[in-house]
Scaffold this active site. Sequence first.
Site: not given
Ligand code: NAD
Length: 270
Positions: A10-11, A15, A101-102, A157, A161, A167
């Site tokens: 998910g580069a 995040m 991931t949440t 948020h 989101k 989460g």
């Molecule tokens: P985002 O949508 O900006 O990024 C997610 C990325 O993952 C996207 O670029 C998407 O294309 C990619 N992706 C999806 N399926 C994929 C796959 N099969 N292979 C590779 N890449 C794939 O979302 P975000 O804001 O970066 O948040 C991502 C997750 O992290 C959410 O569930 C969010 O709630 C969670 N999060 C958790 C924390 C924590 O501290 N635990 C903090 C921030 C965000």
Amino acid sequence: MADLGIGIVGAAGRMGMALARAVSEAEGCRIVAATERSGHASLGADIGSLAGLDALGVAVTDATSSLFAAVDAVLDFTAPQATAAHGVFASENGTILVTGTTGLEQNQQAAIETAARSVAVVQAPNFSVGVNVALALVEQTARLLDEDYDIEVVEMHHRHKVDAPSGTALGLGHAAAKGRGVSLDTVAERGRDGITGARERGTIGFASLRGGDIVGEHNVVFAGPAERVEITHRAGGREIFARGAVRAALWAADKPAGLYSMADVLGFNG
Ligand code: NAD
């Protein structure tokens, strides 16, 4: 000792880019591979350039299987279905998995727990140090205050989101329920609308606000007779989660298989 080889899945996500910056700043690890979902516009781009750094010579691909085979640890902040699949890849390749991931469904969570039987998995609803302190304080406060104090978890948020409550809000709810010696599933009040009737004693309520570019705000309210205790955390930037995730990967490097939390990483569990 050689640097820990890190893979970022998910580069191109919010995040993912913060993780790339955090790995580059940290000692003892380096980015070896990066993926995005098939068809994503960033495939082929250099992960350093994507994250606003100098090019790192690591192109983003959709070859998940090769990524897991090439690295020591994977940082995964993607989407529930992807994360469940990453759990399977981690156990097949003996790769450490750090996942934030949440919104995972029960079967997706089960895939992570299965992976944790063969590899070290660190999973946390929130990887920031401050939130993990807040979790400990909420559990302790709920233990000290009886049901005369109504517990409400309020979170806000950014508008992108996709899951609610966050989460982290659910994590705070679990901490409060633990402090009270009950299961959150039996006391959670997750949505109020219309004529709901009076608040039921002992419940833990949730409210979710969405808007703008807010990284994450959480407020746990203990509303009692003529007084209120509140525990609040405000995130100023995604780097707090990214740094925590990198710290978790380095910590997990010499740990046996198991499902670990950020409290384990920070040493809050003794
Ligand atoms: P985002 O949508 O900006 O990024 C997610 C990325 O993952 C996207 O670029 C998407 O294309 C990619 N992706 C999806 N399926 C994929 C796959 N099969 N292979 C590779 N890449 C794939 O979302 P975000 O804001 O970066 O948040 C991502 C997750 O992290 C959410 O569930 C969010 O709630 C969670 N999060 C958790 C924390 C924590 O501290 N635990 C903090 C921030 C965000």
